[in-house]
Design an enzyme around this catalytic site. Structure first.
Site, PDB file in Angstrom:
ATOM      1  N   ASP A   1       2.894  -1.297  11.640  1.00  0.00           N
ATOM      2  CA  ASP A   1       2.876  -2.654  12.219  1.00  0.00           C
ATOM      3  C   ASP A   1       4.164  -3.438  11.957  1.00  0.00           C
ATOM      4  O   ASP A   1       4.122  -4.635  11.689  1.00  0.00           O
ATOM      5  CB  ASP A   1       1.669  -3.431  11.663  1.00  0.00           C
ATOM      6  CG  ASP A   1       1.680  -3.511  10.144  1.00  0.00           C
ATOM      7  OD1 ASP A   1       2.468  -2.786   9.499  1.00  0.00           O
ATOM      8  OD2 ASP A   1       0.901  -4.310   9.590  1.00  0.00           O
TER       9      ASP A   1
ATOM     10  N   ARG B   1      -4.482   7.212   3.089  1.00  0.00           N
ATOM     11  CA  ARG B   1      -3.156   6.930   2.537  1.00  0.00           C
ATOM     12  C   ARG B   1      -2.618   8.089   1.704  1.00  0.00           C
ATOM     13  O   ARG B   1      -1.467   8.044   1.249  1.00  0.00           O
ATOM     14  CB  ARG B   1      -3.212   5.669   1.656  1.00  0.00           C
ATOM     15  CG  ARG B   1      -3.528   4.406   2.414  1.00  0.00           C
ATOM     16  CD  ARG B   1      -2.641   3.252   2.012  1.00  0.00           C
ATOM     17  NE  ARG B   1      -2.735   2.874   0.631  1.00  0.00           N
ATOM     18  CZ  ARG B   1      -3.307   1.751   0.188  1.00  0.00           C
ATOM     19  NH1 ARG B   1      -3.861   0.910   1.032  1.00  0.00           N
ATOM     20  NH2 ARG B   1      -3.313   1.461  -1.092  1.00  0.00           N
TER      21      ARG B   1
ATOM     22  N   ARG C   1      -5.292  -2.551   8.953  1.00  0.00           N
ATOM     23  CA  ARG C   1      -5.344  -4.005   8.761  1.00  0.00           C
ATOM     24  C   ARG C   1      -5.581  -4.670  10.120  1.00  0.00           C
ATOM     25  O   ARG C   1      -6.586  -4.389  10.743  1.00  0.00           O
ATOM     26  CB  ARG C   1      -4.052  -4.503   8.108  1.00  0.00           C
ATOM     27  CG  ARG C   1      -4.246  -5.788   7.315  1.00  0.00           C
ATOM     28  CD  ARG C   1      -2.935  -6.294   6.768  1.00  0.00           C
ATOM     29  NE  ARG C   1      -2.411  -5.441   5.722  1.00  0.00           N
ATOM     30  CZ  ARG C   1      -2.713  -5.581   4.439  1.00  0.00           C
ATOM     31  NH1 ARG C   1      -3.526  -6.514   4.055  1.00  0.00           N
ATOM     32  NH2 ARG C   1      -2.184  -4.777   3.543  1.00  0.00           N
TER      33      ARG C   1
ATOM     34  N   ARG D   1     -25.743  12.864  17.240  1.00  0.00           N
ATOM     35  CA  ARG D   1     -25.613  11.514  16.691  1.00  0.00           C
ATOM     36  C   ARG D   1     -24.438  10.746  17.276  1.00  0.00           C
ATOM     37  O   ARG D   1     -23.496  11.330  17.824  1.00  0.00           O
ATOM     38  CB  ARG D   1     -25.395  11.586  15.174  1.00  0.00           C
ATOM     39  CG  ARG D   1     -26.665  11.879  14.418  1.00  0.00           C
ATOM     40  CD  ARG D   1     -26.401  11.967  12.929  1.00  0.00           C
ATOM     41  NE  ARG D   1     -27.642  12.272  12.232  1.00  0.00           N
ATOM     42  CZ  ARG D   1     -27.706  12.720  10.991  1.00  0.00           C
ATOM     43  NH1 ARG D   1     -26.602  12.932  10.298  1.00  0.00           N
ATOM     44  NH2 ARG D   1     -28.878  12.955  10.438  1.00  0.00           N
TER      45      ARG D   1
ATOM     46  N   ARG E   1       1.086  -5.014  -5.229  1.00  0.00           N
ATOM     47  CA  ARG E   1       1.370  -6.233  -4.465  1.00  0.00           C
ATOM     48  C   ARG E   1       1.490  -7.343  -5.508  1.00  0.00           C
ATOM     49  O   ARG E   1       0.488  -7.866  -5.981  1.00  0.00           O
ATOM     50  CB  ARG E   1       0.238  -6.527  -3.473  1.00  0.00           C
ATOM     51  CG  ARG E   1       0.087  -5.446  -2.402  1.00  0.00           C
ATOM     52  CD  ARG E   1      -0.918  -5.843  -1.332  1.00  0.00           C
ATOM     53  NE  ARG E   1      -0.973  -4.844  -0.267  1.00  0.00           N
ATOM     54  CZ  ARG E   1      -1.878  -3.882  -0.196  1.00  0.00           C
ATOM     55  NH1 ARG E   1      -2.824  -3.780  -1.111  1.00  0.00           N
ATOM     56  NH2 ARG E   1      -1.856  -3.016   0.800  1.00  0.00           N
TER      57      ARG E   1
ATOM     58  N   GLY F   1       0.831  -1.203   0.000  1.00  0.00           N
ATOM     59  CA  GLY F   1       0.000   0.000   0.000  1.00  0.00           C
ATOM     60  C   GLY F   1       0.866   1.253   0.000  1.00  0.00           C
ATOM     61  O   GLY F   1       1.856   1.317   0.715  1.00  0.00           O
TER      62      GLY F   1
ATOM     63  N   ARG G   1      13.505   9.937  -2.977  1.00  0.00           N
ATOM     64  CA  ARG G   1      14.430  11.081  -3.144  1.00  0.00           C
ATOM     65  C   ARG G   1      15.704  10.861  -2.340  1.00  0.00           C
ATOM     66  O   ARG G   1      16.823  11.081  -2.840  1.00  0.00           O
ATOM     67  CB  ARG G   1      13.721  12.361  -2.688  1.00  0.00           C
ATOM     68  CG  ARG G   1      14.615  13.585  -2.542  1.00  0.00           C
ATOM     69  CD  ARG G   1      13.787  14.735  -1.981  1.00  0.00           C
ATOM     70  NE  ARG G   1      14.547  15.952  -1.791  1.00  0.00           N
ATOM     71  CZ  ARG G   1      15.201  16.269  -0.675  1.00  0.00           C
ATOM     72  NH1 ARG G   1      15.204  15.430   0.351  1.00  0.00           N
ATOM     73  NH2 ARG G   1      15.840  17.419  -0.583  1.00  0.00           N
TER      74      ARG G   1
ATOM     75  N   ALA H   1     -12.281  10.406  21.145  1.00  0.00           N
ATOM     76  CA  ALA H   1     -13.382   9.462  20.910  1.00  0.00           C
ATOM     77  C   ALA H   1     -13.898   8.900  22.237  1.00  0.00           C
ATOM     78  O   ALA H   1     -13.161   8.783  23.212  1.00  0.00           O
ATOM     79  CB  ALA H   1     -12.897   8.318  20.023  1.00  0.00           C
TER      80      ALA H   1
ATOM     81  N   SER I   1     -23.624  13.605  21.797  1.00  0.00           N
ATOM     82  CA  SER I   1     -23.047  12.973  20.605  1.00  0.00           C
ATOM     83  C   SER I   1     -21.847  12.139  21.021  1.00  0.00           C
ATOM     84  O   SER I   1     -21.247  12.397  22.068  1.00  0.00           O
ATOM     85  CB  SER I   1     -22.598  14.043  19.608  1.00  0.00           C
ATOM     86  OG  SER I   1     -21.539  14.797  20.168  1.00  0.00           O
TER      87      SER I   1
ATOM     88  N   ASP J   1       0.259   1.643   8.454  1.00  0.00           N
ATOM     89  CA  ASP J   1      -0.238   0.788   9.548  1.00  0.00           C
ATOM     90  C   ASP J   1       0.639   0.790  10.802  1.00  0.00           C
ATOM     91  O   ASP J   1       0.179   0.435  11.886  1.00  0.00           O
ATOM     92  CB  ASP J   1      -0.386  -0.661   9.067  1.00  0.00           C
ATOM     93  CG  ASP J   1      -1.385  -0.795   7.934  1.00  0.00           C
ATOM     94  OD1 ASP J   1      -2.193   0.126   7.739  1.00  0.00           O
ATOM     95  OD2 ASP J   1      -1.351  -1.833   7.238  1.00  0.00           O
TER      96      ASP J   1
ATOM     97  N   ASP K   1       5.295  -5.279   5.735  1.00  0.00           N
ATOM     98  CA  ASP K   1       5.776  -6.625   6.064  1.00  0.00           C
ATOM     99  C   ASP K   1       5.766  -7.575   4.866  1.00  0.00           C
ATOM    100  O   ASP K   1       6.669  -8.406   4.722  1.00  0.00           O
ATOM    101  CB  ASP K   1       5.030  -7.217   7.264  1.00  0.00           C
ATOM    102  CG  ASP K   1       3.534  -7.272   7.060  1.00  0.00           C
ATOM    103  OD1 ASP K   1       3.036  -6.684   6.076  1.00  0.00           O
ATOM    104  OD2 ASP K   1       2.845  -7.914   7.879  1.00  0.00           O
TER     105      ASP K   1
ATOM    106  N   THR L   1       4.578   2.232   5.441  1.00  0.00           N
ATOM    107  CA  THR L   1       3.176   1.801   5.507  1.00  0.00           C
ATOM    108  C   THR L   1       2.475   2.666   6.540  1.00  0.00           C
ATOM    109  O   THR L   1       3.074   3.022   7.564  1.00  0.00           O
ATOM    110  CB  THR L   1       3.025   0.315   5.920  1.00  0.00           C
ATOM    111  OG1 THR L   1       1.669   0.084   6.341  1.00  0.00           O
ATOM    112  CG2 THR L   1       3.936  -0.089   7.066  1.00  0.00           C
TER     113      THR L   1
END
Ligand code: F6P
Length: 328
Positions: A134, A261, A176, A167, A76, A15, A25, A191, A220, A132, A107, A130
């Site tokens: 991870d 991304r 992922r 709401r 990929r 990704g 660069r 949150a 909310s 992520d 990975d 990435t």
């Protein structure tokens, strides 16, 4: 300088992530600085297999440090999973006199690189790119910081609607199977609940927490859900479940998707990409191989590719406690 390294190839795979261009660069400029030729392969391993490449030099990477995506494109590659595919890639590198490769990706990219360099005598260095975050061998991957900021900005905007219409929003973020983005943006955007795969706290707990929120006078709420959450329901099923059980809530779902991304990389990601890629080139020139570079305690360090991809570097679950306290 290690004998024999006269030409280095670079590619981006998996990704795309903001900061990949800053990384390309940095590889091209470090090569130029050390008088080594540099070529870039398009679409990751697929470009190596199809011999699809371009020459890179210090000038050809001008003005890309600030841009999102990757000028080398990303993919990929399924073909690279086959022995035939990897042989084609190795043959092409030999024909082009490419002595070593810098592999920018996650990975999956590193796993492919490890197999490849074991099969063929071509040194590789992995650079973690990435959103992520991870990858075990680094505390920060290129693109993660930008994605955090993109997500927080998006949640802030959704909060406006949540609060104007009283709401409850379920907001799905990427990652992922890793909850880094969800956890950190959840805290950063205030949150009420954060659902991550690393900690399944159950549906009852979430309902109770939302009931508590209502009782405490909140009109909310925002629940950040990692796409790989293991609570047993996807984000739409979660929304339905809450609607059934807490009919007082007016529930909506937003899946942020691939906008996470994109965009111009933050200063942190540009600097990280620059540091990691200069080190990657220097390591290759010093004769090192099959290593990933990463940032640990603000030092650029090398970890074997094998160790680097073993498992993530552990999520900071303390942030869940902080979130609980602050969403009172
Ligand atoms: O690894 C980056 C990532 O954006 C993950 O967060 C997500 O699960 C996946 O890639 C999505 O991949 P694709 O772009 O193929 O839909």
């Amino acid at each position: 300088m290690a004998k024999g390294i006269r030409k280095i190839g670079v590619m981006t795979s998996g990704g795309d992530a903001p900061g990949m261009n800053a990384a390309i660069r940095a590889v091209a400029r470090a090569c130029s600085y050390y008088n080594v030729e540099c070529i870039g392969f398009y679409r990751g391993y697929q470009g190596m297999i199809e011999n699809d490449y371009c020459e890179l030099n210090a000038r050809s990477v001008r003005n890309i440090i600030s841009t999102g995506g990757t000028i080398l494109k990303s993919a990929r590659s399924q073909d690279f999973r086959t022995k035939e595919g990897r042989k084609k890639a190795a043959d092409n590198l030999v024909a082009l006199n490419v002595d070593a490769m810098v592999l920018i990706g996650g990975d999956g990219t590193f796993k492919g690189g490890e197999i490849f360099s074991n099969e063929y005598d071509i040194p590789v260095i992995g650079v973690p790119g990435t959103i992520d975050n991870d990858i075990a061998g680094t505390q920060f991957t290129i693109g993660y910081d930008t994605a955090l900021n993109t997500v927080v900005e998006a949640i802030d905007k959704i909060r406006d609607t949540a609060s104007s219409h009283d709401r409850l929003f379920f907001i799905e973020v990427m990652g992922r199977d890793a909850g880094f983005i969800a956890l950190n943006t959840g805290v950063g955007a205030g949150a009420e609940e954060i659902l991550i795969p690393e900690e399944n706290l159950g549906l009852d707990r979430m309902l109770e927490s939302l009931r508590r929120s209502k009782r405490s006078g909140k009109n909310s709420s925002i629940v950040v859900v990692c796409e790989g959450d293991k609570i047993g329901k996807n984000v739409y099923e979660l929304a339905d479940y809450v609607t059934e059980n807490l009919p007082d809530y007016d529930v909506r779902v937003t899946v942020l998707g691939h906008m996470q991304r994109g965009g111009s990389p933050t200063c942190f990601d540009r600097t990280l990409a620059s540091r990691l890629c200069v080190k990657a080139v220097e390591m290759l020139l010093d004769g090192e191989r099959d290593i990933m570079v990463g940032l640990i305690n603000n030092q650029v360090v090398g970890t074997s590719l094998k160790e680097g991809i073993k498992s993530g570097h552990g999520i900071n679950k303390e942030l869940l406690r902080i979130s609980d306290i602050l969403s009172v």
